[in-house]
Design a protein around this motif. Structure first.
Motif, PDB file in Angstrom:
ATOM      1  N   LEU A 397       0.829  -1.204   0.000  1.00 32.50           N
ATOM      2  CA  LEU A 397       0.000   0.000   0.000  1.00 32.50           C
ATOM      3  C   LEU A 397       0.862   1.252   0.000  1.00 32.50           C
ATOM      4  O   LEU A 397       0.581   2.206  -0.734  1.00 32.50           O
ATOM      5  N   VAL A 400       2.477   1.525  -3.608  1.00 35.18           N
ATOM      6  CA  VAL A 400       1.530   1.859  -4.683  1.00 35.18           C
ATOM      7  C   VAL A 400       0.913   3.229  -4.429  1.00 35.18           C
ATOM      8  O   VAL A 400       0.730   4.023  -5.347  1.00 35.18           O
ATOM      9  N   LEU A 403       3.206   6.017  -5.357  1.00 38.49           N
ATOM     10  CA  LEU A 403       3.538   6.080  -6.779  1.00 38.49           C
ATOM     11  C   LEU A 403       2.993   7.344  -7.424  1.00 38.49           C
ATOM     12  O   LEU A 403       3.656   7.968  -8.253  1.00 38.49           O
ATOM     13  N   GLY A 404       1.769   7.724  -7.004  1.00 41.92           N
ATOM     14  CA  GLY A 404       1.099   8.849  -7.643  1.00 41.92           C
ATOM     15  C   GLY A 404       1.815  10.168  -7.427  1.00 41.92           C
ATOM     16  O   GLY A 404       1.772  11.050  -8.275  1.00 41.92           O
ATOM     17  N   GLN A 406       4.914  11.560  -7.598  1.00 43.71           N
ATOM     18  CA  GLN A 406       6.304  11.462  -8.010  1.00 43.71           C
ATOM     19  C   GLN A 406       7.040  12.769  -7.732  1.00 43.71           C
ATOM     20  O   GLN A 406       6.596  13.832  -8.141  1.00 43.71           O
ATOM     21  N   PRO A 414       9.174   5.283 -10.830  1.00 42.37           N
ATOM     22  CA  PRO A 414       8.431   4.034 -11.064  1.00 42.37           C
ATOM     23  C   PRO A 414       9.232   2.800 -10.668  1.00 42.37           C
ATOM     24  O   PRO A 414       8.656   1.772 -10.312  1.00 42.37           O
ATOM     25  N   CYS A 417       8.248   1.413  -7.381  1.00 47.89           N
ATOM     26  CA  CYS A 417       7.044   0.587  -7.368  1.00 47.89           C
ATOM     27  C   CYS A 417       7.307  -0.773  -7.994  1.00 47.89           C
ATOM     28  O   CYS A 417       6.858  -1.802  -7.488  1.00 47.89           O
ATOM     29  N   VAL A 418       8.083  -0.776  -9.084  1.00 43.49           N
ATOM     30  CA  VAL A 418       8.368  -2.056  -9.738  1.00 43.49           C
ATOM     31  C   VAL A 418       9.138  -2.963  -8.774  1.00 43.49           C
ATOM     32  O   VAL A 418       8.841  -4.157  -8.641  1.00 43.49           O
ATOM     33  N   VAL A 421       6.467  -3.800  -5.725  1.00 44.18           N
ATOM     34  CA  VAL A 421       5.305  -4.603  -6.112  1.00 44.18           C
ATOM     35  C   VAL A 421       5.752  -5.872  -6.837  1.00 44.18           C
ATOM     36  O   VAL A 421       5.379  -6.986  -6.471  1.00 44.18           O
ATOM     37  N   GLY A 422       6.594  -5.702  -7.872  1.00 41.63           N
ATOM     38  CA  GLY A 422       7.073  -6.868  -8.591  1.00 41.63           C
ATOM     39  C   GLY A 422       7.870  -7.786  -7.682  1.00 41.63           C
ATOM     40  O   GLY A 422       7.687  -9.004  -7.679  1.00 41.63           O
TER      41      GLY A 422
ATOM     42  N   VAL B 143       1.759  -5.624 -10.947  1.00 42.51           N
ATOM     43  CA  VAL B 143       2.331  -4.395 -11.519  1.00 42.51           C
ATOM     44  C   VAL B 143       1.334  -3.781 -12.496  1.00 42.51           C
ATOM     45  O   VAL B 143       1.168  -2.556 -12.560  1.00 42.51           O
ATOM     46  N   ALA B 146      -1.144  -2.019 -10.581  1.00 41.58           N
ATOM     47  CA  ALA B 146      -0.548  -0.811  -9.988  1.00 41.58           C
ATOM     48  C   ALA B 146      -0.624   0.345 -10.968  1.00 41.58           C
ATOM     49  O   ALA B 146      -0.841   1.490 -10.565  1.00 41.58           O
ATOM     50  N   THR B 149      -3.863   1.959 -10.730  1.00 41.25           N
ATOM     51  CA  THR B 149      -4.050   2.830  -9.561  1.00 41.25           C
ATOM     52  C   THR B 149      -3.548   4.238  -9.862  1.00 41.25           C
ATOM     53  O   THR B 149      -4.110   5.210  -9.381  1.00 41.25           O
ATOM     54  N   VAL B 150      -2.479   4.343 -10.641  1.00 41.93           N
ATOM     55  CA  VAL B 150      -1.970   5.681 -10.958  1.00 41.93           C
ATOM     56  C   VAL B 150      -2.965   6.425 -11.842  1.00 41.93           C
ATOM     57  O   VAL B 150      -3.261   7.598 -11.629  1.00 41.93           O
ATOM     58  N   LEU B 155      -6.820   3.366  -4.812  1.00 38.26           N
ATOM     59  CA  LEU B 155      -6.222   2.073  -4.520  1.00 38.26           C
ATOM     60  C   LEU B 155      -7.260   0.966  -4.448  1.00 38.26           C
ATOM     61  O   LEU B 155      -6.977  -0.134  -4.021  1.00 38.26           O
ATOM     62  N   ILE B 297       5.298  -3.544 -16.737  1.00 39.81           N
ATOM     63  CA  ILE B 297       6.247  -2.506 -16.311  1.00 39.81           C
ATOM     64  C   ILE B 297       6.232  -1.355 -17.309  1.00 39.81           C
ATOM     65  O   ILE B 297       6.228  -0.176 -16.925  1.00 39.81           O
ATOM     66  N   LEU B 300       3.320   0.749 -16.693  1.00 40.26           N
ATOM     67  CA  LEU B 300       3.515   1.586 -15.512  1.00 40.26           C
ATOM     68  C   LEU B 300       4.344   2.811 -15.857  1.00 40.26           C
ATOM     69  O   LEU B 300       4.022   3.940 -15.471  1.00 40.26           O
ATOM     70  N   MET B 304       3.227   6.754 -15.764  1.00 38.78           N
ATOM     71  CA  MET B 304       3.932   7.739 -14.952  1.00 38.78           C
ATOM     72  C   MET B 304       4.419   8.911 -15.794  1.00 38.78           C
ATOM     73  O   MET B 304       4.642   9.995 -15.281  1.00 38.78           O
ATOM     74  N   ARG B 305       4.628   8.682 -17.106  1.00 38.09           N
ATOM     75  CA  ARG B 305       5.115   9.756 -17.969  1.00 38.09           C
ATOM     76  C   ARG B 305       4.024  10.739 -18.336  1.00 38.09           C
ATOM     77  O   ARG B 305       4.301  11.790 -18.895  1.00 38.09           O
TER      78      ARG B 305
END
Lengths: 654, 307
Positions: A397, A400, A403-404, A406, A414, A417-418, A421-422, B143, B146, B149-150, B155, B297, B300, B304-305
């Motif tokens: 939690l 993730v 993550l938003g 940044q 990122p 998070c990778v 989470v990964g 992932v 995830a 979620t962004v 969440l 990935i 993701l 994010m970009r």
């Protein structure tokens, strides 16, 4: 004021027994009980307890304090050592005539006392002395079976690793205390050296104890060699003192810069993934558990990394969730790892071997051990509704959720998070593979050897600690939101002032997700109950037979044809052979009437083989080159002394 | 209102899940030029199994009996969590997607243990492969979610999927969503033991993965396993349909109808895939799964970009 040190006094009293385990275990129970009560009181009331006595050692003082952070660790130390002591009473019976049990109990008590002192100490000298006592007493416990060569070797590796770690800690404490002229924790200043240097010293020093990946080599040697109740204590709580040290240093070194967080994250991911991969490739139950401790320390370090990144980027939710996840996983891992080690001890006791491929079918003879081991295995694989899921859930939690937001200057965000989470998802899947193999091969199916077929259930003193620990796995899993408020003051102590209020707020926001998890777990358990009832109703009055397993038409199966742990995990160890470098010895069947065919697989530790052994061999070689200095003649040594004094005089006066 | 919609979804899923394999099989039969089994075959099978007695191997213990029960309970609980398009799950909270993924983990844990409990080396082999593939599939799914979620800044699965609209598809998130959908499709095929990873209809025990693990189960136990597997097919399918059918009208009967229609189309799609692709060699499957993780990935990073 009840002193936390009361535990120590009673522990010291308990050191006299020669043969009877009674006094030894009673000492631990008494001391542990007091500490347990005390740490619960501190956690609930939030008021720290202090004790300060003068001590004749230079710079030393018996300065102790139990704040929330210490209380969390003291709580699990007391709990696990108490249960392990009860278990030890039964476990050591087998050695009653053979070994001096008094010595074993003396060191066990000493280990318990020194671990508690480590988490309570607020003075560098006291800390290091008890740290050293902890290492030494556990060393003597590890080498209890010193008639075996492998045990002596394990003890030696352990001793060397611990002292290397301690050397870094000494440097750390000296640097911290240099400006203040005192080694009390509250006087420490970071002015003497850049805080980055101090951080690296702490990571290496404490990380050796905790078992971070490049420094973990002692763990898979020492834990299997020790008697099982000692392995439970070492793996369950002793390695956590390393994590405690790191957390304590975070409160002293000030707000962490971002690279500290990234370091923890990298160490955590590497330890987690490689730890579980090595666990997968082991055939010995206790070695497997030891490597899985490396994996779980990795998860804890990932939580620490998320928390530190949260602090350095001013994200209170990330900080709070990461650190709470880290601490919760510390508590949870103590519970299920000691449970699993105790279970492994019962297997060792009953079947005489921990070699997975020589076991099988134990659950028919050992119902309690197998049921509790199953709970531990599911918990360590991070599965709901048990406690292992919660810590990982909070770390997920945190990552993730963070993550938003940044930060502007971090394009690699990122990656965080990778990695988390990964990494956690992969670790979870691999851990499930590892523990289904461990439990399924050892406890289910048909016995593969006569020893396994003759196994018997452990005695009551060994059964009850396992039942209590398994119950705790379920209990913590179903009371998740409660633990947030218990751990909240400890987390708040680590988070710097400017974020503390917001972090506390986000901790209380995490109550909703955890309540959801508990609700989901409740529904799951309700459905299980319902289906059990439905199945019973359906099968009532119908024909239910017992027969043999369907062998796809093959008429003469033997237990030796069952899938083994090595074959079960083979696809995974083969896929990751680049990291594991497994060594196979294959003698395939030859000719028309093959007689002799063998396959031996092993995955020796890569770091030990490729890094440490060459390094230590190199050192030994260099040392041997200096041997001509050591003539053994007194005259030569006097000459050395004179030359040294002369050199010093010239340097000082010249 | 949304609770009513969620309840309607759960009930429809419980009712319609056994229809999906019927559709898949019919499509495969059509491709092969056969008539194929009845559309409702899975219902008949379940009905028959529920009324049978059971035979247990002497090797097995209570773990073997517990397996099917835990499996069905896990799948049913996951069904309560999953949203179908704009219809949120009944049980929603931040991080619910993690609980859902880990419930499938628990389901797998017990399938594997029940398989090992029989002492059969065939079932051991299937268990080993299941553990192997699922460990690699897990990161791709989480992932991928995830990145959702962004996109939605939430969440919880409900809002995460509500944010997948036509506008989101057309503007910022399109490429990322397609990548996630591909990754989820791979996970969906792997986790539900479909071609190209596993073949539910193969005639050799040696070559099966999921089916071989449940060889020894029979009667009501096997019915629970089958029904659990069908619910899992529905749940993971819903995750995919939620991305591919971005109908979010706000009026729940339309959303629900679109979602259910999407599920049926997905079954047709699976039938087409199974007819056109051969099964991968076992050593190729890890590459297939790692590809799914890489896609996730990438998604993701793309998300994010976005500004």
């Amino acid at each position: 004021m009840i002193l936390p040190a009361a535990g120590l006094v009673s522990l010291a009293v308990g050191r006299s027994p020669k043969v009877a385990c009674l006094t030894g275990a009673a000492g631990v129970l008494l001391g542990g009980g007091v500490v347990l009560f005390q740490s619960l009181r501190v956690l609930i009331s939030g008021v720290p307890e202090r004790l300060r006595l003068e001590w004749a050692v230079p710079f030393g003082s018996a300065n102790m304090e139990m704040d929330a952070l210490s209380a969390v660790f003291a709580l699990v130390i007391a709990l696990v050592t108490m249960l392990a002591a009860v278990y030890g009473c039964g476990y050591l019976q087998a050695d009653a005539g053979r070994k001096n049990l008094g010595v074993s109990w003396f060191f066990f008590n000493l280990l318990a006392a020194s671990m508690l002192t480590v988490v309570l100490a607020r003075n560098g000298v006291l800390f290091l002395v008890s740290w050293e006592l902890m290492s030494l007493s556990s060393f003597f416990l590890v080498t209890r079976d010193d008639d075996k060569e492998s045990v002596r070797r394990a003890g030696w590796i352990y001793l060397v690793a611990m002292h290397l770690g301690t050397a870094f800690l000494m440097a750390l404490f000296l640097l911290l205390g240099k400006n203040a002229g005192s080694l009390d924790f509250d006087q420490f200043s970071t002015a003497a050296a850049p805080s980055g240097v101090l951080f690296v010293l702490a990571v290496i020093g404490f990380g050796t104890k905790a078992g971070f990946m490049p420094m973990h080599v002692w763990l898979p040697e020492a834990h299997p060699a020790a008697p099982s109740h000692v392995s439970a204590v070492m793996s369950g709580v002793m390695i956590k003192t390393g994590i405690y040290g790191l957390l304590r240093m975070l409160t002293i070194l000030g707000p962490p810069p971002a690279w500290w967080g990234w370091t923890f994250l990298a160490i955590g991911t590497v330890s987690g993934i490689l730890g579980v991969l090595y666990a997968l490739s082991q055939h010995d139950l206790k070695r497997l558990l030891a490597y899985s401790s490396v994996e779980n320390i990795g998860i804890i370090a990932m939580g620490l990394g998320v928390g530190c990144l949260g602090i350095s980027h001013g994200n209170p939710a990330m900080a709070a969730l990461g650190l709470t996840g880290c601490l919760l996983h510390v508590v949870n891992h103590s519970v299920f790892k000691s449970l699993l080690f105790l279970g492994a001890g019962s297997v060792l006791h009953a079947a005489g071997t921990g070699e997975l491929d020589r076991l099988g079918g134990l659950s028919k003879h050992m119902p309690v051990t197998s049921a509790t081991f199953l709970v531990g295995a599911a918990a360590i694989s991070g599965l709901p509704p048990l406690n292992g899921f919660l810590g990982e859930f909070l770390i997920y939690l945190g990552a993730v959720g963070g993550l938003g937001s940044q930060p502007q200057d971090t394009p690699a965000w990122p990656l965080m998070c990778v990695l988390v989470v990964g990494g956690l998802a992969l670790i979870g899947g691999l851990a499930a593979a590892c523990f289904t193999s461990a439990f399924g091969i050892a406890f289910l199916g048909e016995p593969r050897t006569d020893e396994a077929a003759r196994a018997h259930e452990a005695g009551a003193t060994m059964r009850w600690p396992m039942i209590v620990l398994a119950g705790l796995c379920v209990l913590i899993g179903l009371t998740a939101p409660l633990w947030l408020s218990v751990l909240e003051p400890a987390v708040a102590a680590i988070i710097p002032n400017h974020l503390r209020e917001a972090a506390t707020a986000s901790t209380s926001q995490a109550v909703a997700p955890l309540t959801g998890v508990v609700l989901g777990s409740g529904i799951l358990l309700g459905l299980v109950g319902l289906l059990v009832y439905v199945r019973r109703k359906l099968l009532a009055g119908r024909c239910v037979e017992r027969s043999v397993t369907w062998g796809c038409g093959y008429a003469a199966p033997t237990p030796r044809m069952q899938y083994t742990a090595s074959s079960f995990t083979r696809p995974l160890t083969f896929l990751f052979r680049l990291f594991l470098r497994p060594r196979d010895e294959i003698h395939p069947p030859r000719g028309l009437f093959p007689t002799d065919a063998r396959l031996h697989t092993a995955a020796p530790d890569l770091f030990r083989r490729r890094v440490y052994e060459p390094a230590f061999l190199g050192m030994a070689w260099m040392a041997s080159r200096l041997r001509w200095l050591q003539q053994g003649r007194i005259q030569v040594y006097v000459l050395y002394i004179a030359l040294t004094i002369l050199a010093l005089l010239i340097w000082k006066l010249g | 209102m949304s609770i009513l919609a969620s309840i309607a979804h759960v009930l429809l899923a419980l009712l319609l899940a056994p229809l999906l394999p019927g559709i898949i099989n019919r499509v495969k039969a059509w491709f092969a030029g056969r008539h194929g089994q009845p559309l409702l075959q899975a219902y008949y099978d379940l009905w028959k199994l529920v009324h049978r007695g059971a035979v247990y191997s002497k090797t097995t213990t209570w773990v073997f009996v517990a397996g099917p029960i835990v499996e069905l309970a896990c799948a049913a609980t996951a069904l309560l969590i999953v949203p179908l398009g704009g219809i949120p799950g009944l049980l929603a909270f931040p991080g619910d997607f993690l609980l859902m993924a880990y419930l499938f983990g628990l389901m797998r844990f017990f399938t594997i243990l029940a398989a090992l409990d029989t002492g059969s080396s065939f079932e051991g082999m299937g268990a080993s492969r299941e553990a192997f593939f699922s460990a690699l599939a897990e990161p791709a799914l989480l992932v991928g979610l995830a990145s959702l979620t962004v996109l939605s800044d939430s969440l919880s699965l409900g809002p995460m999927y509500s944010a997948v609209t036509w506008t989101a598809m057309a503007s910022v998130g399109g490429p990322a969503l397609l990548l996630v959908a591909t990754a989820v499709l791979i996970v969906f095929l792997t986790e539900n033991a479909r071609i190209p990873v596993d073949d539910p209809n193969t005639h050799l025990e040696l070559t099966m993965i999921h089916e071989v693990m449940v060889l020894d189960h029979g009667g009501p136990d096997f019915a629970m396993i089958q029904y659990g597997a069908l619910l899992k097919l529905w749940v993971l399918g819903a995750l995919l349909v939620g991305i591919l059918v971005p109908v979010r009208s706000g009026f729940w009967p339309i959303d629900l109808a679109a979602g259910v229609a999407g599920m049926l189309v997905l079954a047709v799609l699976v039938g087409v895939i199974e007819s056109l692709i051969a099964r991968l060699r076992l050593v190729r499957v890890p590459q297939f799964l790692v590809a799914a993780s890489v896609l996730s990935i990438l998604a993701l990073i793309l998300v994010m970009r976005q500004p």
